[in-house]
Scaffold this motif. Sequence first.
Motif, PDB file in Angstrom:
ATOM      1  N   PHE A  47       0.828  -1.205   0.000  1.00 53.34           N
ATOM      2  CA  PHE A  47       0.000   0.000   0.000  1.00 53.34           C
ATOM      3  C   PHE A  47       0.864   1.257   0.000  1.00 53.34           C
ATOM      4  O   PHE A  47       0.644   2.183  -0.794  1.00 53.34           O
ATOM      5  CB  PHE A  47      -0.915  -0.014   1.225  1.00 53.34           C
ATOM      6  N   LEU A  48       1.860   1.307   0.867  1.00 48.07           N
ATOM      7  CA  LEU A  48       2.713   2.486   0.963  1.00 48.07           C
ATOM      8  C   LEU A  48       3.549   2.679  -0.296  1.00 48.07           C
ATOM      9  O   LEU A  48       3.813   3.815  -0.705  1.00 48.07           O
ATOM     10  CB  LEU A  48       3.621   2.377   2.190  1.00 48.07           C
ATOM     11  N   SER A  49       3.961   1.591  -0.929  1.00 49.42           N
ATOM     12  CA  SER A  49       4.713   1.697  -2.178  1.00 49.42           C
ATOM     13  C   SER A  49       3.859   2.337  -3.268  1.00 49.42           C
ATOM     14  O   SER A  49       4.335   3.197  -4.026  1.00 49.42           O
ATOM     15  CB  SER A  49       5.193   0.315  -2.616  1.00 49.42           C
ATOM     16  N   SER A  50       2.597   1.953  -3.339  1.00 50.52           N
ATOM     17  CA  SER A  50       1.691   2.523  -4.344  1.00 50.52           C
ATOM     18  C   SER A  50       1.383   3.984  -4.044  1.00 50.52           C
ATOM     19  O   SER A  50       1.305   4.808  -4.957  1.00 50.52           O
ATOM     20  CB  SER A  50       0.390   1.715  -4.392  1.00 50.52           C
ATOM     21  N   SER A  54       1.884   7.414  -6.543  1.00 54.62           N
ATOM     22  CA  SER A  54       0.780   8.250  -7.025  1.00 54.62           C
ATOM     23  C   SER A  54       0.590   9.541  -6.253  1.00 54.62           C
ATOM     24  O   SER A  54      -0.156  10.412  -6.693  1.00 54.62           O
ATOM     25  CB  SER A  54      -0.536   7.450  -6.980  1.00 54.62           C
ATOM     26  N   ILE A  55       1.267   9.710  -5.120  1.00 56.51           N
ATOM     27  CA  ILE A  55       0.997  10.867  -4.275  1.00 56.51           C
ATOM     28  C   ILE A  55       1.462  12.179  -4.921  1.00 56.51           C
ATOM     29  O   ILE A  55       1.031  13.256  -4.519  1.00 56.51           O
ATOM     30  CB  ILE A  55       1.658  10.684  -2.892  1.00 56.51           C
ATOM     31  N   VAL A  56       2.328  12.088  -5.934  1.00 54.80           N
ATOM     32  CA  VAL A  56       2.774  13.315  -6.625  1.00 54.80           C
ATOM     33  C   VAL A  56       2.444  13.297  -8.116  1.00 54.80           C
ATOM     34  O   VAL A  56       2.851  14.196  -8.850  1.00 54.80           O
ATOM     35  CB  VAL A  56       4.302  13.519  -6.455  1.00 54.80           C
ATOM     36  N   ILE A  57       1.698  12.295  -8.573  1.00 51.86           N
ATOM     37  CA  ILE A  57       1.513  12.115 -10.009  1.00 51.86           C
ATOM     38  C   ILE A  57       0.815  13.312 -10.644  1.00 51.86           C
ATOM     39  O   ILE A  57       1.083  13.667 -11.801  1.00 51.86           O
ATOM     40  CB  ILE A  57       0.738  10.807 -10.295  1.00 51.86           C
ATOM     41  N   LEU A  58      -0.086  13.971  -9.908  1.00 47.26           N
ATOM     42  CA  LEU A  58      -0.815  15.107 -10.477  1.00 47.26           C
ATOM     43  C   LEU A  58      -0.021  16.405 -10.449  1.00 47.26           C
ATOM     44  O   LEU A  58      -0.375  17.366 -11.127  1.00 47.26           O
ATOM     45  CB  LEU A  58      -2.144  15.303  -9.738  1.00 47.26           C
ATOM     46  N   PRO A 184      -3.309  10.433  -4.812  1.00 55.74           N
ATOM     47  CA  PRO A 184      -3.727  11.776  -5.231  1.00 55.74           C
ATOM     48  C   PRO A 184      -4.656  12.453  -4.220  1.00 55.74           C
ATOM     49  O   PRO A 184      -4.650  13.678  -4.088  1.00 55.74           O
ATOM     50  CB  PRO A 184      -4.448  11.521  -6.564  1.00 55.74           C
ATOM     51  N   VAL A 185      -5.452  11.644  -3.504  1.00 57.70           N
ATOM     52  CA  VAL A 185      -6.326  12.220  -2.473  1.00 57.70           C
ATOM     53  C   VAL A 185      -5.490  12.828  -1.359  1.00 57.70           C
ATOM     54  O   VAL A 185      -5.759  13.939  -0.879  1.00 57.70           O
ATOM     55  CB  VAL A 185      -7.272  11.137  -1.907  1.00 57.70           C
ATOM     56  N   PHE A 186      -4.457  12.093  -0.928  1.00 58.99           N
ATOM     57  CA  PHE A 186      -3.558  12.634   0.096  1.00 58.99           C
ATOM     58  C   PHE A 186      -2.902  13.925  -0.389  1.00 58.99           C
ATOM     59  O   PHE A 186      -2.720  14.876   0.376  1.00 58.99           O
ATOM     60  CB  PHE A 186      -2.482  11.614   0.450  1.00 58.99           C
ATOM     61  N   ILE A 207       9.011  23.629   2.256  1.00 54.51           N
ATOM     62  CA  ILE A 207       7.809  22.831   2.536  1.00 54.51           C
ATOM     63  C   ILE A 207       6.629  23.511   1.863  1.00 54.51           C
ATOM     64  O   ILE A 207       6.149  24.560   2.315  1.00 54.51           O
ATOM     65  CB  ILE A 207       7.576  22.710   4.053  1.00 54.51           C
ATOM     66  N   ASN A 208       6.165  22.937   0.765  1.00 52.07           N
ATOM     67  CA  ASN A 208       5.028  23.494   0.025  1.00 52.07           C
ATOM     68  C   ASN A 208       4.153  22.365  -0.489  1.00 52.07           C
ATOM     69  O   ASN A 208       4.324  21.197  -0.105  1.00 52.07           O
ATOM     70  CB  ASN A 208       5.518  24.387  -1.120  1.00 52.07           C
ATOM     71  N   MET A 209       3.210  22.703  -1.346  1.00 51.33           N
ATOM     72  CA  MET A 209       2.259  21.706  -1.828  1.00 51.33           C
ATOM     73  C   MET A 209       2.924  20.633  -2.688  1.00 51.33           C
ATOM     74  O   MET A 209       2.361  19.553  -2.879  1.00 51.33           O
ATOM     75  CB  MET A 209       1.157  22.397  -2.637  1.00 51.33           C
ATOM     76  N   TYR A 210       4.120  20.896  -3.206  1.00 46.45           N
ATOM     77  CA  TYR A 210       4.815  19.925  -4.038  1.00 46.45           C
ATOM     78  C   TYR A 210       5.698  18.979  -3.228  1.00 46.45           C
ATOM     79  O   TYR A 210       5.855  17.811  -3.586  1.00 46.45           O
ATOM     80  CB  TYR A 210       5.683  20.646  -5.068  1.00 46.45           C
TER      81      TYR A 210
END
Length: 473
Positions: A47-50, A54-58, A184-186, A207-210
């Motif tokens: 789960f953490l690997s996935s 995806s947490i920065v894909i957008l 992406p939700v996170f 420390i910003n949104m990216y």
Amino acid sequence: MADLRIEGEREPLLGDTPGSREWDILETEEHYKSRWRSIRILYLTMFLSSVGFSIVILSIWPYLQKIDQTADTRFLGWVIASYSLGQMVASPIFGLWSNYRPRKEPLVVSIFISVAANCLYAYVHIPASHNKYYMLVARGLLGIGAGNVAVVRSYTAGATSLQERTSSMANISMCQALGFILGPVFQTCFAFIGEKGVTWDVIKLRINMYTTPVLLSAFLGILNIILILAILREHRVDDSGRQCKNINFEEASTDEIEVPQGNIDQVAVVAINVLFFVALFIFAVFETIGERAILLGGLIVVWVGFFILLPWGNQFPKIQWEDLHNNSIPNTTFGEIIIGLWKSPMEDDNERPTGCSIEQAWCLYTPVIHLAQFLTSVVLIGVGYPVCNLMSYTLYSKVLGPKPQGVYMGWLTASGSGARILGPMFISQVYAHWGPRWAFSLMCGIVVLTITLLGVVYRRLIALSVRYGRIQE
């Protein structure tokens, strides 16, 4: 002394019914609990690997533009592909490692690489030049860290009986899919920080949104390492669920039995690699009945989905006549297709005309794809893909049997990574030059060939213990 678990204490195993033979001791209660604690830790690892992927894909594209003005859509394509390329290279290596050493070693090292990759991603704005290459390296390293998928699946395959394996593999796939969805939700939860954010001058950390999402991912990776070191134990059982001797096992026990020997069906192994490649290829393009029948059913559903997606009827798309500059076909790249995901509707309306570009000659004779047609196809392919994915992994682990599966799982993971690299390249080029009719017709043809391959090897896709008569199917 710990209580002993015998076959009569739970549901009968495959081929076993009460009274069919002597009831054998399978494992102690302590061993059973430890085994499943270890497997569940690997669910979390998957789960953490996935999530890390995806947490920065957008935000990759806007962040890439912000840190390096020389980055274009072609380079964006390389940044996106570098993850799969890194995973493809690393998976067989980690798999081989796990065959001869405790699985903690490749797991901890791979997660540490992922943590380092996330930290590098957070600092890619620091160098004075060539920032885009630092991002490329960061995403590639993250893919290398994700090569531990092979270790997770090989461990789970070796630590579960035939009866338990399908549900265990399904749980791994579910955790993987859940991570892709929630990443992406996170990320959106940190949007309020904004692009400027705050800077920690002592360590030059912005420390910003990216950067906040990758810092969170790095923290979770460190937590994951601690849990693996504290909880994960080496376990191995045969297809009936009896504890086996394991070359990776830290404490040998006289209660363990030797693994029955038998030759792996290499034709079945290669066939499942091809089947899994096509399943992941389909995913990239479109981004108690038995596993063989389910896999066949999943492929048929996918084929129907692509067949419905073919252009039908006499209604043709609106043409962008104002966009006519020359008669050449534009050199559309994967990055240029992906970049549309980051453009807002307002930006599209103000900057680009609507309709099918006249520079793409197929717009003049290819009917439109209606919304209902598209949504129906999405549903069918969305149902068929996870079925093919899960059944490929499950059949693969059963065909290999109770022997160490690290290397084989590594090659299967590399096969899927290769598909995620080639899939976007295929669809971007075929679609741009020949349109949806050729693109989706070729996909239908690929699925038909895959179904044919499955039919040829169908009888060979059975568990190793079933093939040698140790367990009835």
